[in-house]
Design a protein around this motif. Structure first.
Motif, mmCIF file in Angstrom:
data_model
loop_
_atom_site.group_PDB
_atom_site.id
_atom_site.type_symbol
_atom_site.label_atom_id
_atom_site.label_comp_id
_atom_site.label_asym_id
_atom_site.label_seq_id
_atom_site.Cartn_x
_atom_site.Cartn_y
_atom_site.Cartn_z
ATOM 1 N N ALA A 54 -39.638 36.551 -9.572
ATOM 2 C CA ALA A 54 -39.200 36.766 -8.198
ATOM 3 C C ALA A 54 -38.562 35.534 -7.585
ATOM 4 O O ALA A 54 -37.618 35.646 -6.787
ATOM 5 C CB ALA A 54 -40.384 37.228 -7.349
ATOM 6 N N LEU A 55 -39.064 34.335 -7.923
ATOM 7 C CA LEU A 55 -38.512 33.119 -7.330
ATOM 8 C C LEU A 55 -37.128 32.779 -7.866
ATOM 9 O O LEU A 55 -36.476 31.863 -7.364
ATOM 10 C CB LEU A 55 -39.465 31.941 -7.561
ATOM 11 C CG LEU A 55 -40.832 32.050 -6.881
ATOM 12 C CD1 LEU A 55 -41.652 30.796 -7.133
ATOM 13 C CD2 LEU A 55 -40.688 32.308 -5.382
ATOM 14 N N SER B 96 -34.727 39.282 -0.900
ATOM 15 C CA SER B 96 -34.313 40.401 -1.750
ATOM 16 C C SER B 96 -35.492 41.134 -2.376
ATOM 17 O O SER B 96 -35.313 42.213 -2.950
ATOM 18 C CB SER B 96 -33.388 39.902 -2.870
ATOM 19 O OG SER B 96 -34.110 39.099 -3.803
ATOM 20 N N ILE B 97 -36.705 40.575 -2.301
ATOM 21 C CA ILE B 97 -37.863 41.205 -2.933
ATOM 22 C C ILE B 97 -38.411 42.282 -2.006
ATOM 23 O O ILE B 97 -38.736 42.027 -0.839
ATOM 24 C CB ILE B 97 -38.962 40.168 -3.244
ATOM 25 C CG1 ILE B 97 -38.380 39.017 -4.073
ATOM 26 C CG2 ILE B 97 -40.116 40.832 -3.978
ATOM 27 C CD1 ILE B 97 -37.770 39.435 -5.388
ATOM 28 N N GLU C 72 -33.364 46.628 7.245
ATOM 29 C CA GLU C 72 -33.629 48.065 7.266
ATOM 30 C C GLU C 72 -32.861 48.785 6.162
ATOM 31 O O GLU C 72 -33.337 49.786 5.618
ATOM 32 C CB GLU C 72 -33.230 48.653 8.625
ATOM 33 C CG GLU C 72 -34.082 48.182 9.790
ATOM 34 C CD GLU C 72 -35.404 48.933 9.869
ATOM 35 O OE1 GLU C 72 -35.600 49.873 9.067
ATOM 36 O OE2 GLU C 72 -36.227 48.558 10.721
ATOM 37 N N ARG C 73 -31.664 48.283 5.859
ATOM 38 C CA ARG C 73 -30.839 48.839 4.779
ATOM 39 C C ARG C 73 -30.553 47.722 3.782
ATOM 40 O O ARG C 73 -30.276 46.580 4.174
ATOM 41 C CB ARG C 73 -29.517 49.386 5.324
ATOM 42 C CG ARG C 73 -29.667 50.469 6.372
ATOM 43 C CD ARG C 73 -29.922 51.836 5.757
ATOM 44 N NE ARG C 73 -28.772 52.328 5.008
ATOM 45 C CZ ARG C 73 -28.780 53.503 4.334
ATOM 46 N NH1 ARG C 73 -29.860 54.252 4.310
ATOM 47 N NH2 ARG C 73 -27.705 53.894 3.687
ATOM 48 N N VAL C 74 -30.659 48.047 2.505
ATOM 49 C CA VAL C 74 -30.432 47.047 1.456
ATOM 50 C C VAL C 74 -29.325 47.545 0.530
ATOM 51 O O VAL C 74 -29.092 48.750 0.403
ATOM 52 C CB VAL C 74 -31.720 46.782 0.662
ATOM 53 C CG1 VAL C 74 -32.730 46.035 1.514
ATOM 54 C CG2 VAL C 74 -32.331 48.075 0.121
ATOM 55 N N PRO C 75 -28.629 46.619 -0.148
ATOM 56 C CA PRO C 75 -27.453 47.017 -0.942
ATOM 57 C C PRO C 75 -27.761 47.713 -2.256
ATOM 58 O O PRO C 75 -26.842 48.208 -2.916
ATOM 59 C CB PRO C 75 -26.745 45.680 -1.194
ATOM 60 C CG PRO C 75 -27.817 44.651 -1.103
ATOM 61 C CD PRO C 75 -28.769 45.154 -0.067
ATOM 62 N N THR D 57 -36.454 44.891 -6.277
ATOM 63 C CA THR D 57 -35.570 43.995 -5.544
ATOM 64 C C THR D 57 -34.278 44.700 -5.169
ATOM 65 O O THR D 57 -33.877 45.690 -5.800
ATOM 66 C CB THR D 57 -35.258 42.748 -6.401
ATOM 67 O OG1 THR D 57 -34.311 41.922 -5.731
ATOM 68 C CG2 THR D 57 -34.701 43.134 -7.757
ATOM 69 N N SER D 58 -33.629 44.162 -4.148
ATOM 70 C CA SER D 58 -32.320 44.683 -3.744
ATOM 71 C C SER D 58 -31.182 43.927 -4.422
ATOM 72 O O SER D 58 -30.017 44.272 -4.243
ATOM 73 C CB SER D 58 -32.168 44.576 -2.222
ATOM 74 O OG SER D 58 -32.254 43.213 -1.806
#
Length: 739
Positions: A671-672, A678-679, A413-416, A689-690
């Motif tokens: 992406a990989l 993280s995507i 729900e929250r990403v860095p 991404t995050s």
């Protein structure tokens, strides 16, 4: 404003954001309640539609919806005739609008469904190490017996998980035996050939309908446009500009959206504006010249209106949004951008450069002048157009760019943080090899009979495969291959470990699934198309790359601020020429639309055979009809499909122009090469991404450029609105770092 004030403004915005968020939660609840009421209303419409004397217009008025909404729920209330393809609001519609049949009726409006996205080989060397080749091919299976159709699994467009009550599309297959073999031929007397004429250059003017400023070669004036109706624009412009101005680009104001609040769809507002009253002597254009353009193109954001006065004077009114987002540039700067565009294309050695109405038209015309013309040269007689069956198969099974929002619970729900990287001028990297001629059919049995080397060569060649895919049980990353989802031409990317599904994919993506840097997926070959490898797009894309790079350099180094901005916009125009030029090869079924006046008492008139209602106003109804595939000599969906497949594969893993200092080998990106989970989203050539991204940008086509960065905690977006909000904030934050 200085840097301190700008940073303070950003802090204020963050405070406003925090105040808005709880209100958005309230809005979400209201939307849920609204959805329940709309569901009850729709069910009631269906119930009433079963009445033998029911009429769509009466039900629409009582329900407060459009007639087309009623017809969509109760098809029996619509006009009976040939089935039509659902409408699309694709932003690439302009890429497919160019070579259509003329429309003779004064009120006829023309529209084509979208267009409206590289080399079929992935960015790995064709000869892989023996051990790698063995590992990848061990994951390729061939069915021992004919495969029964697999029941499709529906998925949620957001999460990619199965959804109750939804049914995924079933992709078509090639018929078995001689019925399918008959698909494999070229259309008779239809090939892409080098033109023997030069396009006519048309005078252009650039108009801001908000300020009334008009700029053309003869000068700059400020006009009184009133409400900026078609009649007011034509009257005001030609009171000062000569008849040689045949193309008016609207740079700001979007006058076709003035009545949008009165219509359920933007297209309805656009149609009303295009069909508005005309000055005396003017009419909707019925025919003109070699390009056979006539009538209007109804597009929700980038429409094209075509009118004529008498038989000699013709004019288009178009949106500059077809070419680029002007981002507040005034008409003089936009005109300067077109001048710089022409100069850059000329310097790139394009023969007979003429800037046409749209980037797709311009791209196709420029490409046609790179077709070999020397006697005896291969393909000097033209590139053959495949059968309608093969073109239809590619239309149904080859998607465009990857668009996906990955929301909780797949991600936290929250990403860095929030990071946006975008592959610049990406399609140019994937045009070095494309399929030419009539493809071979590679059935499961034929593939099984190949040697390992032949199988490898086939998968690396320009190709399109029907495959059954099994995802490794311990897979934790994003999906790799597209699969059909509910909706017309909708795709999703299955990612659940152990899942099996059937789909079509280009050779580039199949190779990526087999040779990805994490774990090979199991691929079962069911059928396929295999082309001879050629380079029909290479010269064209190389010249466009030269123009793009020269304009980008000028945008960085020019001493005049207006010219810097003009060069930047011109570089974006070159990108559009490449992007929409490739899209125009895809050739969608031709959609024509028109309008009719309502009868006395507001009754809906009879529509043409095979047409369906698409909108209704106080005075008119608009209709739409699918006319199928035209005999277009520039129809090469195999090229567009190859570019799109390779670009989607490169979004996951691709070699960059940067080298590893230790080994000298190209560094990988995609992406990989970022952590699982993280995507957050994909948008055509962009990854969100995050995780921090440190890929070096080398300035070459296909390299990843950092476009947005917020290295602090964010709430993960769940909707497109939230996504675009973060996208804008991320770009602003990165821009502020350079102040």
């Amino acid at each position: 404003m200085d840097s301190k004030a700008y940073s303070g403004g950003l802090a204020e915005l963050r405070g406003l954001r925090d105040e808005i968020r709880p209100l958005l939660r309230d809005v979400a609840k209201l939307k849920a309640d609204l959805a329940k009421l709309e569901s009850r209303r729709d069910q009631r419409i269906v119930d009433l539609g079963a009445f033998e004397k029911a009429k769509a217009d009466r039900i629409a008025t009582s329900a407060g919806v459009s007639v087309i909404d009623v017809v969509a729920l109760v098809p029996s209330l619509g006009p009976q005739g040939a089935p039509c393809a659902p409408e699309t609001d694709s932003a690439t519609d302009s890429a497919a609008e160019d070579h259509s049949e003329p429309q003779a009726a004064a009120q006829l409006i023309k529209e084509q469904a979208g267009t409206p996205a590289p080399d079929l080989r992935p960015a790995v060397q064709p000869t892989a190490p023996a051990s790698e080749e063995k590992t990848a091919l061990e994951a390729v299976e061939v069915p021992a017996a004919p495969v029964a159709p697999v029941a499709p699994v529906a998925v949620s467009p957001t999460t990619g998980t199965p959804s109750a009550g939804e049914q995924a599309r079933t992709l078509p297959s090639i018929p078995e035996g001689q019925s399918g073999d008959r698909w494999f031929h070229a259309e008779r007397d239809l090939a892409s050939q080098r033109p023997n004429f030069k396009q006519d250059a048309r005078g252009m003017a650039f108009l801001d309908t908000t300020t009334g400023v008009l700029v053309w070669q003869g000068g700059t004036v400020r006009l009184d446009l009133g409400r900026a109706s078609v009649a007011e624009i034509l009257t005001a412009v030609y009171a000062v500009a000569p008849a040689s101005v045949q193309r008016i680009y609207i740079t700001a104001g979007d006058p076709w959206h003035q009545t949008s609040e009165r219509h359920p769809f933007l297209k309805d507002a656009v149609a009303e504006w295009l069909n508005g009253p005309l000055p005396e002597g003017w009419s909707v254009e019925s025919s003109r010249g070699r390009d056979r353009q006539a009538g209007h193109l109804v597009h929700p954001r980038n429409p094209v209106g075509r009118w004529q006065r008498g038989s000699e004077q013709h004019v288009d009114i178009r949106s500059i949004g077809e070419w680029f987002d002007p981002d507040g540039a005034d008409p003089a700067t936009v005109r300067a951008a077109f001048v710089e565009l022409w100069k850059a294309l000329r310097a790139a050695k394009f023969d007979d450069v003429v800037i046409m109405g749209s980037p797709s038209q311009t791209g196709r015309d420029l490409w046609s002048r790179t077709i070999p013309s020397k006697a005896g040269a291969k393909w000097a007689d033209g590139f053959p157009v495949m059968s309608q069956e093969i073109r239809g198969l590619l239309h149904a099974t080859a998607g465009q760019g990857r668009t996906e929002l990955i929301a909780p619970p797949r991600v936290p729900e929250r990403v860095p943080g929030w990071y946006e990287v975008d592959r610049t001028f990406a399609y140019a990297k994937h045009t070095w090899a494309s399929g030419v001629g009539v493809p071979q059919r590679i059935t499961a049995a034929r593939f099984a009979a190949m040697t390992q080397k032949e199988q490898t060569n086939a998968l690396f060649a320009p190709s399109h495969w029907q495959v059954r895919v099994t995802i490794p049980k311990d897979w934790k990353h994003v999906g790799l291959l597209p699969a059909p989802a509910p909706g017309d031409r909708a795709w999703h990317y299955p990612y659940e470990g152990g899942r099996t599904f059937t789909t079509w994919a280009g050779g580039a993506e199949v190779n990526l699934a087999l040779r990805n840097p994490i774990a090979p997926w199991r691929i079962e070959i069911l059928d396929g198309l295999l082309w001879e490898s050629g380079d029909p797009l290479k010269s064209w894309s190389t010249k466009l790359r030269e123009a793009w790079q020269s304009l980008r350099a000028a945008a960085e180094l020019h001493g005049d601020e207006q010219q810097k901005r003009a060069c930047h916009l011109a570089s974006r125009a070159v990108r559009s020429i490449l992007l929409y030029g490739i899209g125009t090869f895809a050739q969608r079924p031709r959609i024509t639309t028109g309008s009719l006046e309502l009868g006395a008492g507001g009754e809906v008139p009879d529509l043409p055979d095979g047409a369906r209602l698409t909108g209704i106003t106080d005075t008119h109804v608009t209709w739409e009809r699918n006319q199928g595939f035209a005999r277009d000599p520039y129809a090469h969906p195999e090229w567009a499909a190859g570019v799109w497949s390779a670009a989607r594969a490169a979004l996951l893993s691709v070699s960059t122009s940067s080298k590893d200092p230790a080994t000298g080998k190209p560094l990988k990106a995609g992406a990989l090469h970022l952590p699982p989970g993280s995507i957050l989203a994909f948008r055509t050539d962009a990854i969100y991404t995050s995780a921090p991204v440190d890929w070096e940008y080398g300035g070459e086509p296909g390299d990843y450029l950092l476009k947005g960065r917020m290295p602090w905690e964010q709430t993960t977006p769940r909707t497109d609105e939230e996504f675009y909000n973060l996208q804008g904030l991320g770009r602003q934050a990165l821009e502020s770092e350079g102040l």
